[in-house]
Design a protein around this motif. Structure first.
Motif, PDB file in Angstrom:
ATOM      1  N   ASP A   1      38.074  38.310  46.550  1.00  0.00           N
ATOM      2  CA  ASP A   1      39.079  39.166  45.917  1.00  0.00           C
ATOM      3  C   ASP A   1      38.657  40.630  45.958  1.00  0.00           C
ATOM      4  OD1 ASP A   1      41.333  40.027  44.510  1.00  0.00           O
ATOM      5  OD2 ASP A   1      40.434  39.603  42.549  1.00  0.00           O
TER       6      ASP A   1
ATOM      7  N   ASP B   1      40.747  34.143  44.842  1.00  0.00           N
ATOM      8  CA  ASP B   1      40.754  33.853  43.403  1.00  0.00           C
ATOM      9  C   ASP B   1      41.616  32.643  43.037  1.00  0.00           C
ATOM     10  OD1 ASP B   1      38.961  35.802  42.837  1.00  0.00           O
ATOM     11  OD2 ASP B   1      40.259  36.984  41.526  1.00  0.00           O
TER      12      ASP B   1
ATOM     13  N   ASP C   1      38.831  45.010  40.925  1.00  0.00           N
ATOM     14  CA  ASP C   1      38.369  43.688  40.486  1.00  0.00           C
ATOM     15  C   ASP C   1      37.224  43.750  39.474  1.00  0.00           C
ATOM     16  OD1 ASP C   1      38.714  40.900  40.555  1.00  0.00           O
ATOM     17  OD2 ASP C   1      37.170  40.619  42.078  1.00  0.00           O
TER      18      ASP C   1
HETATM   19 MN   LIG Z   1      39.210  38.788  41.042  1.00  0.00          MN
END
Ligand SMILES: [Mn+2]
Length: 338
Positions: A29, A166, A84
């Motif tokens: 991610d 994710d 993130d």
């Molecule tokens: Mn993430």
């Protein structure tokens, strides 16, 4: 459009050189988000620069451009975007960068999706922490659509990678109807999932010695709590020997989760200086990875989390603590068995 999104747009419009920052625990991610955003900003005529405090793990290196991620902040930059991550505890490395004081004085945006935030990044000018998205990649995709950022086949494929990371390939409950809709838009733009999967498969092949090493890890895996908890420890000598070829945690952890009755798997890395890190995964219907990590001062998602201990702890004490944390998390869940 939210005020925060407008503030983010303002930061980007006013800047030329923009640093994209990942946490000290990069994953699909964070890297997919960074590369996607790099492509978007480049198409907007900006000069993006990617930073991460640690090396990009080898299992992610099928993503072209991973080697543009630098471990130091650039000499000159106008703004920064964290992707993130929204907690100081996961950006320890950058605080020791010579350019860190500069970073704290520049316009900084935080784009994240982690609900629990201890030690927020105080110097951020705008912080978008969306809890109704699966991933940072999904948040960036939504922002791109809202704010009219130029999306192309390259950026959407990176953002798709982020989302698939994710959501574990759209198999966990982080994937919502809106996630599928966004991915459908990405496919329209040119993101090619079969091509992406093939790249990853080719990259994730391992040499014969890793296949043999996997047998050692299987042999040493302990099944505790009547088989609900699977644990294996990887000492520093093995990290040194095998990590350059293949990361031991992903090598073994999926197989641990295939054992009937296992609710939680933990892969521990034990370093000679006393440090211990843990990768925790939990089975579908048992969203207890985060609370177990929290018991050790770590954090993460319902089904995937981790922690890091810097003080030396002996194996028996660590095992006892893990047992207790897992029992507590299971009983907090109501002891429901599926
Ligand atoms: Mn993430």
């Amino acid at each position: 459009m939210t005020t925060q999104a407008q503030e983010l747009q303002q930061i980007i419009e006013s800047a030329q050189d923009i640093v994209i920052i990942q946490a000290d625990n990069p994953d699909a991610d964070s890297l997919g988000s960074a590369l996607g955003l790099e492509q978007i900003l480049g198409n907007m005529g900006k000069e993006p620069y990617m930073y991460c405090g640690i090396d990009i793990p080898s299992y992610l290196r099928y993503l072209a451009g991973w080697d543009r991620v630098a471990r130091t902040l650039p000499k000159k930059f106008d703004a920064a975007i964290f992707v993130d991550v929204s907690t100081m505890s996961l950006i320890d490395k950058i605080t020791r960068d010579p350019q860190y004081p500069v970073l704290t004085r520049r316009p900084v945006a935080v784009l994240d999706h982690h609900a629990v935030v201890a030690e927020a990044i105080e110097f951020a000018s705008v912080s978008i922490n969306a809890t109704d998205v699966s991933s940072a990649g999904e948040l960036i995709g939504q922002l791109a659509q809202q704010l009219g950022w130029p999306l192309d086949a390259v950026s959407t494929e990176y953002l798709m990678t982020a989302i698939l990371g994710d959501t574990q390939g759209l198999t966990n409950d982080l994937a919502r109807p809106s996630t599928y809709r966004l991915l459908a838009d990405f496919v329209d733009i040119g993101a090619d999932r079969p091509k992406l999967e093939e790249k990853r498969r080719q990259h994730n092949k391992y040499p014969p010695e890793i296949f043999k090493y996997k047998a050692d890890l299987i042999d040493r895996t302990e099944l505790l709590l009547d088989g609900a908890l699977a644990v294996v420890a990887v000492p520093q000598t093995e990290i040194e020997t095998y990590s350059p070829l293949y990361n031991p945690a992903p090598l073994i952890q999926q197989d641990m989760m295939l054992i009937d009755g296992v609710r939680v798997s933990v892969v521990l890395k034990r370093y000679d200086d006393g440090k211990t890190t843990a990768a925790i995964r939990s089975a579908y219907g048992f969203p207890i990875a985060a609370p177990i990590a929290v018991a050790f001062g770590g954090g993460g998602h319902a089904y995937a989390s981790g922690f890091k201990l810097t003080d030396r702890i002996d194996s028996d004490e660590l095992r006892a603590k893990l047992l207790r944390a897992t029992e507590d998390a299971l009983s907090a869940l109501g002891g429901s068995e599926s």
